[in-house]
Design a protein around this motif. Structure first.
Motif, PDB file in Angstrom:
ATOM      1  N   ILE A  85       0.885  -1.272  -0.050  1.00 51.34           N
ATOM      2  CA  ILE A  85       0.052   0.248  -0.087  1.00 51.34           C
ATOM      3  C   ILE A  85       0.784   0.982   0.088  1.00 51.34           C
ATOM      4  O   ILE A  85       1.776   1.427   0.796  1.00 51.34           O
ATOM      5  CB  ILE A  85      -1.182   0.131   1.363  1.00 51.34           C
ATOM      6  CG1 ILE A  85      -2.012  -1.177   1.310  1.00 51.34           C
ATOM      7  CG2 ILE A  85      -1.668   1.233   1.417  1.00 51.34           C
ATOM      8  CD1 ILE A  85      -2.670  -1.529   2.477  1.00 51.34           C
ATOM      9  N   HIS A  86       0.788   2.168  -0.913  1.00 50.95           N
ATOM     10  CA  HIS A  86       1.061   3.514  -0.655  1.00 50.95           C
ATOM     11  C   HIS A  86      -0.014   4.568  -0.606  1.00 50.95           C
ATOM     12  O   HIS A  86      -0.783   4.764  -1.424  1.00 50.95           O
ATOM     13  CB  HIS A  86       1.945   3.977  -1.969  1.00 50.95           C
ATOM     14  CG  HIS A  86       2.377   5.105  -2.389  1.00 50.95           C
ATOM     15  ND1 HIS A  86       3.319   5.627  -1.390  1.00 50.95           N
ATOM     16  CD2 HIS A  86       1.971   6.256  -3.034  1.00 50.95           C
ATOM     17  CE1 HIS A  86       3.865   6.922  -1.514  1.00 50.95           C
ATOM     18  NE2 HIS A  86       2.966   7.397  -2.416  1.00 50.95           N
ATOM     19  N   VAL A  87       0.043   5.555   0.413  1.00 53.36           N
ATOM     20  CA  VAL A  87      -0.980   6.500   0.628  1.00 53.36           C
ATOM     21  C   VAL A  87      -0.166   7.782   0.308  1.00 53.36           C
ATOM     22  O   VAL A  87       0.869   8.281   1.134  1.00 53.36           O
ATOM     23  CB  VAL A  87      -1.358   6.556   2.196  1.00 53.36           C
ATOM     24  CG1 VAL A  87      -2.354   7.560   2.383  1.00 53.36           C
ATOM     25  CG2 VAL A  87      -2.148   5.143   2.202  1.00 53.36           C
ATOM     26  N   ASP A 130       2.988   2.420   3.042  1.00 53.02           N
ATOM     27  CA  ASP A 130       4.048   3.551   3.319  1.00 53.02           C
ATOM     28  C   ASP A 130       3.012   4.808   3.223  1.00 53.02           C
ATOM     29  O   ASP A 130       2.283   4.878   2.237  1.00 53.02           O
ATOM     30  CB  ASP A 130       5.080   3.479   1.909  1.00 53.02           C
ATOM     31  CG  ASP A 130       5.900   4.440   2.248  1.00 53.02           C
ATOM     32  OD1 ASP A 130       6.846   4.656   3.139  1.00 53.02           O
ATOM     33  OD2 ASP A 130       5.854   5.497   1.230  1.00 53.02           O
ATOM     34  N   VAL A 131       3.053   5.959   4.246  1.00 54.13           N
ATOM     35  CA  VAL A 131       2.460   6.920   4.112  1.00 54.13           C
ATOM     36  C   VAL A 131       3.170   8.139   3.968  1.00 54.13           C
ATOM     37  O   VAL A 131       4.416   8.377   4.687  1.00 54.13           O
ATOM     38  CB  VAL A 131       1.578   7.049   5.533  1.00 54.13           C
ATOM     39  CG1 VAL A 131       0.411   8.061   5.577  1.00 54.13           C
ATOM     40  CG2 VAL A 131       1.069   5.508   5.825  1.00 54.13           C
ATOM     41  N   ASP A 132       2.736   9.047   3.031  1.00 53.82           N
ATOM     42  CA  ASP A 132       3.334  10.032   2.705  1.00 53.82           C
ATOM     43  C   ASP A 132       2.926  11.471   3.684  1.00 53.82           C
ATOM     44  O   ASP A 132       1.960  11.112   4.417  1.00 53.82           O
ATOM     45  CB  ASP A 132       3.189  10.594   1.127  1.00 53.82           C
ATOM     46  CG  ASP A 132       4.122  11.323   0.612  1.00 53.82           C
ATOM     47  OD1 ASP A 132       5.201  11.943   1.357  1.00 53.82           O
ATOM     48  OD2 ASP A 132       4.680  11.282  -0.752  1.00 53.82           O
ATOM     49  N   VAL A 179       1.141  -6.215  10.165  1.00 50.91           N
ATOM     50  CA  VAL A 179       1.157  -4.778   9.526  1.00 50.91           C
ATOM     51  C   VAL A 179       2.582  -4.162   9.671  1.00 50.91           C
ATOM     52  O   VAL A 179       3.087  -4.006  10.863  1.00 50.91           O
ATOM     53  CB  VAL A 179      -0.101  -4.006   9.739  1.00 50.91           C
ATOM     54  CG1 VAL A 179      -0.061  -2.537   9.313  1.00 50.91           C
ATOM     55  CG2 VAL A 179      -1.368  -4.649   9.691  1.00 50.91           C
ATOM     56  N   HIS A 180       3.264  -3.799   8.555  1.00 52.15           N
ATOM     57  CA  HIS A 180       4.300  -3.069   8.775  1.00 52.15           C
ATOM     58  C   HIS A 180       4.002  -1.598   8.180  1.00 52.15           C
ATOM     59  O   HIS A 180       3.754  -1.353   6.708  1.00 52.15           O
ATOM     60  CB  HIS A 180       5.667  -3.442   7.755  1.00 52.15           C
ATOM     61  CG  HIS A 180       6.161  -4.781   8.448  1.00 52.15           C
ATOM     62  ND1 HIS A 180       6.905  -5.052   9.046  1.00 52.15           N
ATOM     63  CD2 HIS A 180       5.422  -6.227   8.092  1.00 52.15           C
ATOM     64  CE1 HIS A 180       7.175  -6.212   9.324  1.00 52.15           C
ATOM     65  NE2 HIS A 180       5.994  -7.120   8.930  1.00 52.15           N
ATOM     66  N   ALA A 181       3.823  -0.681   8.936  1.00 57.48           N
ATOM     67  CA  ALA A 181       3.478   0.580   8.443  1.00 57.48           C
ATOM     68  C   ALA A 181       4.595   1.911   8.673  1.00 57.48           C
ATOM     69  O   ALA A 181       5.420   1.598   9.669  1.00 57.48           O
ATOM     70  CB  ALA A 181       2.475   1.193   8.923  1.00 57.48           C
ATOM     71  N   ARG A 182       4.883   2.446   7.513  1.00 53.96           N
ATOM     72  CA  ARG A 182       5.914   3.410   7.642  1.00 53.96           C
ATOM     73  C   ARG A 182       5.389   4.772   7.426  1.00 53.96           C
ATOM     74  O   ARG A 182       4.759   5.176   6.288  1.00 53.96           O
ATOM     75  CB  ARG A 182       7.033   3.217   6.711  1.00 53.96           C
ATOM     76  CG  ARG A 182       8.193   4.037   6.742  1.00 53.96           C
ATOM     77  CD  ARG A 182       9.415   3.421   5.519  1.00 53.96           C
ATOM     78  NE  ARG A 182      10.553   4.420   5.552  1.00 53.96           N
ATOM     79  CZ  ARG A 182      10.624   5.533   5.144  1.00 53.96           C
ATOM     80  NH1 ARG A 182       9.834   6.133   4.259  1.00 53.96           N
ATOM     81  NH2 ARG A 182      11.657   6.236   5.229  1.00 53.96           N
ATOM     82  N   LEU A 183       5.678   5.859   8.276  1.00 53.04           N
ATOM     83  CA  LEU A 183       5.328   7.204   8.184  1.00 53.04           C
ATOM     84  C   LEU A 183       6.766   7.712   7.706  1.00 53.04           C
ATOM     85  O   LEU A 183       7.493   7.988   8.444  1.00 53.04           O
ATOM     86  CB  LEU A 183       4.954   7.739   9.638  1.00 53.04           C
ATOM     87  CG  LEU A 183       3.665   7.249  10.296  1.00 53.04           C
ATOM     88  CD1 LEU A 183       4.052   6.211  11.264  1.00 53.04           C
ATOM     89  CD2 LEU A 183       2.732   8.044  10.869  1.00 53.04           C
ATOM     90  N   GLY A 210      -0.553  12.218   4.973  1.00 53.72           N
ATOM     91  CA  GLY A 210      -1.530  11.240   4.710  1.00 53.72           C
ATOM     92  C   GLY A 210      -1.997  10.223   5.881  1.00 53.72           C
ATOM     93  O   GLY A 210      -1.219  10.447   7.034  1.00 53.72           O
ATOM     94  N   VAL A 211      -3.091   9.673   5.673  1.00 50.13           N
ATOM     95  CA  VAL A 211      -3.693   8.764   6.873  1.00 50.13           C
ATOM     96  C   VAL A 211      -3.945   7.400   6.284  1.00 50.13           C
ATOM     97  O   VAL A 211      -4.567   7.027   5.290  1.00 50.13           O
ATOM     98  CB  VAL A 211      -5.037   9.482   7.006  1.00 50.13           C
ATOM     99  CG1 VAL A 211      -5.611   8.594   8.195  1.00 50.13           C
ATOM    100  CG2 VAL A 211      -4.642  10.901   7.814  1.00 50.13           C
ATOM    101  N   TYR A 212      -3.366   6.595   7.076  1.00 49.75           N
ATOM    102  CA  TYR A 212      -3.581   5.006   6.605  1.00 49.75           C
ATOM    103  C   TYR A 212      -4.220   4.622   8.207  1.00 49.75           C
ATOM    104  O   TYR A 212      -3.726   4.397   9.119  1.00 49.75           O
ATOM    105  CB  TYR A 212      -2.139   4.193   6.618  1.00 49.75           C
ATOM    106  CG  TYR A 212      -2.667   2.588   6.399  1.00 49.75           C
ATOM    107  CD1 TYR A 212      -3.411   2.199   5.580  1.00 49.75           C
ATOM    108  CD2 TYR A 212      -1.913   1.808   7.401  1.00 49.75           C
ATOM    109  CE1 TYR A 212      -3.845   0.639   5.374  1.00 49.75           C
ATOM    110  CE2 TYR A 212      -2.279   0.418   7.531  1.00 49.75           C
ATOM    111  CZ  TYR A 212      -3.144  -0.146   6.387  1.00 49.75           C
ATOM    112  OH  TYR A 212      -3.455  -1.175   6.297  1.00 49.75           O
ATOM    113  N   ASP A 213      -5.569   4.214   8.125  1.00 50.30           N
ATOM    114  CA  ASP A 213      -6.590   3.786   8.914  1.00 50.30           C
ATOM    115  C   ASP A 213      -6.852   2.489   8.882  1.00 50.30           C
ATOM    116  O   ASP A 213      -7.707   2.313   8.007  1.00 50.30           O
ATOM    117  CB  ASP A 213      -7.594   4.802   9.052  1.00 50.30           C
ATOM    118  CG  ASP A 213      -8.451   4.508  10.269  1.00 50.30           C
ATOM    119  OD1 ASP A 213      -8.173   3.617  11.229  1.00 50.30           O
ATOM    120  OD2 ASP A 213      -9.500   5.552  10.602  1.00 50.30           O
ATOM    121  N   SER A 214      -6.365   1.483   9.631  1.00 49.13           N
ATOM    122  CA  SER A 214      -6.579   0.016   9.256  1.00 49.13           C
ATOM    123  C   SER A 214      -7.090  -0.688  10.724  1.00 49.13           C
ATOM    124  O   SER A 214      -6.973  -0.172  11.838  1.00 49.13           O
ATOM    125  CB  SER A 214      -5.198  -0.679   8.943  1.00 49.13           C
ATOM    126  OG  SER A 214      -4.612  -0.950  10.341  1.00 49.13           O
TER     127      SER A 214
END
Length: 426
Positions: free
Chosen positions: A207-209, A236-238, A259-263, A241-245
């Motif tokens: 995923i890219h946000v 990956d969140v730019d 989940v591997h999330a990167r701000l 951006g908001v990644y709401d899971s």
């Protein structure tokens, strides 16, 4: 020719024949990574609470090219009937890992292509970092590539995976999905993993946000009773951006949602929430790694487990704050409700901080139903089973309320109610 010895990596030998002679640089690199590391055992820190021996000793083949259309339709209807509002939404349906056009409804305003037509592995999910991603990279046959263009509101899209297995675990499928939201785009993606019988489902979602974009991503694990579902998400969140899971774990013999999330830019936000409702001999694992790689970012994680029978829940949540990530605001909490003396929760919240101007906290609690509250309800004529269900619903209600999309929240509540109605030890 690539070969996997039967004693290398334990369960990896189950895929030895399928891993031989694969074409393409990405697949060959994935096989090399698997040859080096094998599939994870409990000696691997990230897998110390979750064993893959449930996969058995029978080689896992690719699923048949054909499937029971009536059974697939019934499985889809079982889910959609629980929430009428989602039944009319566009959906992409995959059966045993392959796109099923006859069950799908094409979305508007969202670009969709398919992995089977043009394989694309993306950049975030690296096989060198995760053996399950490597296995997916080697064996992926299909998946959805979803793109929302800049400034577009893509509305709601269902991504449904249906597994149709038998009494024994004999096949596996490994969908490869990608989701890209360009700057200012919005999308609600409801991923439903449903099925019947025994199979191994190993999806990877990349995923890219984009900047100032927002993705609400709700995953329901409603796998077959004897199925193994091990899903991995890289997000990956730019900037801004908001990644709401949110992940709901209900059905399946062994479930893992990782989940591997990167701000990656300032003022980005990540929410990684979830609920598990497990019983019998089920094992459910919720693992996350949230990396703050930029200043002024926010992450929130709330996970609640309800465990009965001999069920075992696992929560592993790591927040990594890099030195550049000043002004980080991170929060993480896991709370477990044990309904049986034989139920178990393994909780490992973790903070790794290299910045000096941050506000981060984490915690974990474990408890049982309150006897006084049960007595209060029963003294007012509420039957014992109903009283217990009321308290369970109250325990998870706040976390379910974190799902912003009303239809997705209603679907999660309906699936939890079905689980409760089937009996706490089911």
């Amino acid at each position: 020719m690539n070969t996997i010895s039967p004693d290398r990596g334990g369960p990896l030998a189950l895929f030895s024949q399928r891993l031989e002679g694969l074409a393409g640089a990405e697949r060959q690199q994935a096989v090399a990574a698997l040859q080096h590391a094998g599939l994870p055992t409990r000696r691997v820190e990230a897998w110390k609470y979750t064993a893959l021996r449930v996969l058995g000793q029978t080689s896992l083949s690719a699923p048949a090219a054909t499937y029971d259309a009536a059974a697939a339709r019934a499985a889809l209807d079982h889910v959609l009937a629980a929430q009428d509002g989602l039944a009319d939404q566009p959906r992409l349906v995959f059966v045993n890992g392959r796109h099923a056009p006859d069950l799908s409804v094409a979305p508007k305003g969202v670009k969709v292509t398919f992995f089977a037509d043009a394989p694309r592995f993306g950049n975030a999910a690296s096989p060198d970092r995760d053996p399950l991603v490597a296995l997916n990279t080697a064996l992926a046959e299909d998946g959805a590539n979803i793109q929302v263009e800049a400034g577009v509101d893509g509305g709601t899209l269902l991504l449904v995976s249906i597994g149709l297995g038998g009494q024994a675990l004999t096949f596996s499928f490994h969908p490869r999905h990608a989701v890209v939201l360009e700057a200012g785009a919005r999308l609600t993606l409801v991923c439903v993993q449903a099925g019947q019988g025994a199979y191994f489902h190993n999806p990877v979602t990349d995923i890219h946000v984009g900047a100032a974009a927002a993705l609400e991503h709700v995953t329901l694990q409603l796998e077959g009773a004897e199925a193994v579902g091990l899903g991995t998400v890289y997000a990956d969140v730019d900037r801004e951006g908001v990644y709401d899971s949110f992940a709901l774990g209900v059905d399946g013999l062994l479930l893992r949602h990782e989940v591997h999330a990167r701000l990656g830019a300032s003022r980005a936000a990540v929410h990684v929430n979830g609920v598990q409702r497990l019983g019998g001999a089920q094992v459910g694992d919720m693992t996350s790694v949230i990396t703050h790689a930029a200043p002024d970012c926010i992450s929130r994680q709330t996970v609640r487990n309800v465990l009965d029978g001999h069920a075992r829940g696992v929560f592993q949540g790591k927040v990594l704050v890099e030195q550049i990530a000043q002004k980080t605001d991170g929060y993480q909490m896991n709370q477990a409700l044990l309904l049986s003396p034989d139920a178990e929760i393994d909780a490992k919240p973790e903070l790794e901080i290299y910045a000096d101007d941050v506000r981060c906290s984490h915690g974990a609690t474990v408890g049982a139903l309150d006897d006084e509250q049960l007595f209060y309800l029963r003294s007012r004529g509420v039957p014992d089973a109903q009283a217990r269900q009321i308290l369970i619903e109250a325990f998870v209600d706040e976390t379910l309320g974190l799902i912003a999309h009303e239809g997705a929240q209603a679907l999660c509540r309906a699936m939890l109610a079905r689980k409760g109605g089937a009996g706490e030890s089911a």
